[in-house]
Design a protein around this motif. Structure first.
Motif, PDB file in Angstrom:
ATOM      1  N   PHE A 164      10.449  72.427  22.467  1.00 58.86           N
ATOM      2  CA  PHE A 164       9.929  71.140  22.971  1.00 58.86           C
ATOM      3  C   PHE A 164      10.089  69.983  21.798  1.00 58.86           C
ATOM      4  CE2 PHE A 164       7.057  68.262  25.200  1.00 58.86           C
ATOM      5  CZ  PHE A 164       6.169  67.757  24.389  1.00 58.86           C
ATOM      6  N   LYS A 218       4.565  70.863  29.846  1.00 61.04           N
ATOM      7  CA  LYS A 218       5.210  71.311  28.892  1.00 61.04           C
ATOM      8  C   LYS A 218       5.748  72.782  28.960  1.00 61.04           C
ATOM      9  CE  LYS A 218       4.321  72.351  24.186  1.00 61.04           C
ATOM     10  NZ  LYS A 218       3.327  72.304  23.054  1.00 61.04           N
ATOM     11  N   SER A 219       6.858  72.918  28.695  1.00 60.08           N
ATOM     12  CA  SER A 219       7.501  74.467  28.717  1.00 60.08           C
ATOM     13  C   SER A 219       7.481  75.062  27.429  1.00 60.08           C
ATOM     14  CB  SER A 219       8.673  74.387  29.587  1.00 60.08           C
ATOM     15  OG  SER A 219       8.590  74.045  30.886  1.00 60.08           O
ATOM     16  N   PHE A 240       9.586  78.348  25.787  1.00 60.63           N
ATOM     17  CA  PHE A 240      10.415  79.021  26.222  1.00 60.63           C
ATOM     18  C   PHE A 240      10.557  80.344  25.351  1.00 60.63           C
ATOM     19  CE2 PHE A 240      13.319  76.848  29.172  1.00 60.63           C
ATOM     20  CZ  PHE A 240      12.773  75.533  28.709  1.00 60.63           C
ATOM     21  N   GLY A 241      11.002  81.356  25.878  1.00 63.47           N
ATOM     22  CA  GLY A 241      11.236  82.739  25.121  1.00 63.47           C
ATOM     23  C   GLY A 241      12.367  82.626  24.104  1.00 63.47           C
ATOM     24  N   ASP A 242      12.758  83.426  23.706  1.00 62.66           N
ATOM     25  CA  ASP A 242      14.106  83.353  22.837  1.00 62.66           C
ATOM     26  C   ASP A 242      15.214  83.390  23.663  1.00 62.66           C
ATOM     27  OD1 ASP A 242      12.504  85.237  19.950  1.00 62.66           O
ATOM     28  OD2 ASP A 242      12.491  83.008  20.278  1.00 62.66           O
ATOM     29  N   GLY A 251      23.866  73.438  30.786  1.00 61.39           N
ATOM     30  CA  GLY A 251      22.409  72.998  30.611  1.00 61.39           C
ATOM     31  C   GLY A 251      21.714  74.586  31.103  1.00 61.39           C
ATOM     32  N   GLN A 261      19.589  79.753  18.965  1.00 58.08           N
ATOM     33  CA  GLN A 261      18.131  79.696  18.760  1.00 58.08           C
ATOM     34  C   GLN A 261      17.369  79.397  20.044  1.00 58.08           C
ATOM     35  OE1 GLN A 261      16.316  78.072  15.415  1.00 58.08           O
ATOM     36  NE2 GLN A 261      18.246  78.579  14.144  1.00 58.08           N
ATOM     37  N   LYS A 262      16.284  79.556  20.257  1.00 59.92           N
ATOM     38  CA  LYS A 262      15.448  79.087  21.374  1.00 59.92           C
ATOM     39  C   LYS A 262      15.104  77.681  21.615  1.00 59.92           C
ATOM     40  CE  LYS A 262      11.067  80.840  20.421  1.00 59.92           C
ATOM     41  NZ  LYS A 262       9.835  81.011  20.650  1.00 59.92           N
ATOM     42  N   VAL A 263      14.961  77.176  23.143  1.00 61.95           N
ATOM     43  CA  VAL A 263      14.742  76.085  23.336  1.00 61.95           C
ATOM     44  C   VAL A 263      13.360  75.492  22.817  1.00 61.95           C
ATOM     45  CG1 VAL A 263      14.678  74.243  25.280  1.00 61.95           C
ATOM     46  CG2 VAL A 263      16.408  76.427  25.336  1.00 61.95           C
ATOM     47  N   GLY A 312      22.740  68.359  28.629  1.00 60.06           N
ATOM     48  CA  GLY A 312      22.751  68.573  27.398  1.00 60.06           C
ATOM     49  C   GLY A 312      23.602  67.627  26.607  1.00 60.06           C
ATOM     50  N   MET A 356      21.857  71.453  20.387  1.00 59.71           N
ATOM     51  CA  MET A 356      21.968  70.524  21.704  1.00 59.71           C
ATOM     52  C   MET A 356      20.760  70.028  22.262  1.00 59.71           C
ATOM     53  SD  MET A 356      24.084  70.634  24.578  1.00 59.71           S
ATOM     54  CE  MET A 356      25.071  71.948  24.953  1.00 59.71           C
ATOM     55  N   TYR A 411      14.049  68.288  24.799  1.00 58.51           N
ATOM     56  CA  TYR A 411      13.984  69.475  23.906  1.00 58.51           C
ATOM     57  C   TYR A 411      15.305  69.511  23.401  1.00 58.51           C
ATOM     58  CZ  TYR A 411      10.462  71.236  27.607  1.00 58.51           C
ATOM     59  OH  TYR A 411       9.296  71.287  28.139  1.00 58.51           O
ATOM     60  N   GLN A 465      17.948  72.748  21.319  1.00 55.48           N
ATOM     61  CA  GLN A 465      18.297  74.075  21.176  1.00 55.48           C
ATOM     62  C   GLN A 465      19.247  74.126  20.188  1.00 55.48           C
ATOM     63  OE1 GLN A 465      20.623  75.995  24.384  1.00 55.48           O
ATOM     64  NE2 GLN A 465      19.676  77.991  23.840  1.00 55.48           N
ATOM     65  N   PHE A 500      18.543  68.540  25.086  1.00 59.55           N
ATOM     66  CA  PHE A 500      18.278  68.581  26.582  1.00 59.55           C
ATOM     67  C   PHE A 500      17.226  67.310  27.161  1.00 59.55           C
ATOM     68  CE2 PHE A 500      21.152  72.055  27.795  1.00 59.55           C
ATOM     69  CZ  PHE A 500      20.789  73.086  26.677  1.00 59.55           C
ATOM     70  N   PHE A 548      16.519  82.682  30.092  1.00 61.41           N
ATOM     71  CA  PHE A 548      15.139  82.355  29.150  1.00 61.41           C
ATOM     72  C   PHE A 548      13.886  82.197  30.234  1.00 61.41           C
ATOM     73  CE2 PHE A 548      16.685  80.428  25.327  1.00 61.41           C
ATOM     74  CZ  PHE A 548      18.113  79.933  25.688  1.00 61.41           C
TER      75      PHE A 548
END
Lengths: 116, 111
Positions: free
Chosen positions: A45, B98-99, B101-103, B43, A41-43, A110, A89, A35, A37, A91, B90
């Motif tokens: 995939f 598969k995840s 995520f929200g913001d 992390g 911002q959001k993480v 990360g 970053m 993943y 980031q 992960f 999060f």
């Protein structure tokens, strides 16, 4: 308690250079993920990997990216020719694979990639 | 397609007060919901998850989350906040490993 580890913690590179980010997933896990980031911002995939092949990838994961499990322990993400917008970053995560949707993904600490 | 929304960028609470960090989801099929916490330059740490069963899920560090199917929500809660709870939280939904995520929501607990 077993954990996912990642090296290096911070990588600085010049635009156009290749980088390899390394991960050691939890030893008995079968599914591996990357993943990213972007700062603030959001993480997101990037890719999932199972049985020595990619099982799913996002539209972010273009031809510049590749993943490999070169031995029984490491899982790597290679960016062939880095761009400024690859700064983020990254992960790594692993999952045991007993029940995909309900298993917990365990994330590494990360690698912060900075592209200059 | 699955998605998660965290409607608040920032939540501020005073130490000792209860806290709630909101999350709503959209999935086709059964929802498998997770909360993670991220401390600065660290992390993602798993807090708790909802798979099935009781709607109130208890997790690490005194956190719990309430699953509400009719409202498609999975809000994170803690009865008494600590300054050390200040972090980025999060919510995520998992499908086939598969995840999504929200913001993220930044929680700040003030002394």
């Amino acid at each position: 308690e077993p954990e996912v580890t990642q090296t290096p913690s911070h990588q600085v590179t010049q635009m156009g250079q290749e980088v390899i980010l390394r991960c050691v997933p939890i030893s008995n896990h079968l599914y591996f993920y990357w993943y990213r980031q972007i700062l603030g911002q959001k993480v997101e995939f990037l890719v999932s990997f199972y049985n020595n092949e990619i099982s799913e990838k996002s539209e972010i994961f273009d031809d510049q990216f590749s993943v490999e499990r070169p031995d029984g322990s490491n899982f790597t993400l290679k960016i062939r020719s880095t761009k400024l917008e690859d700064s983020a970053m990254y992960f790594c995560a692993s999952l045991s694979g007993t029940l995909l949707s309900t298993d917990t993904q365990y994330f590494g600490p990360g690698t912060r990639l900075t592209v200059l | 397609a699955q998605s998660v929304a965290q409607p608040e960028d920032q939540v501020n609470v005073a130490e000792g007060n209860p806290l709630t960090v909101k999350c709503t989801y959209s999935v086709s099929g059964n929802p498998y919901l997770f909360w993670y916490v991220q401390y600065p330059n660290r992390g993602l740490q798993f807090l708790l998850k909802y798979i099935t069963g009781d709607n109130l899920v208890k997790g690490s560090y005194g956190f719990e989350a309430e699953f509400n199917k009719s409202q498609t929500s999975f809000h994170l809660k803690k009865p008494s906040a600590l300054v050390s709870d200040s972090a980025l939280y999060f919510c995520a939904v998992n499908h086939a490993g598969k995840s999504t995520f929200g913001d993220g929501t930044t929680l700040t607990v003030k002394p």
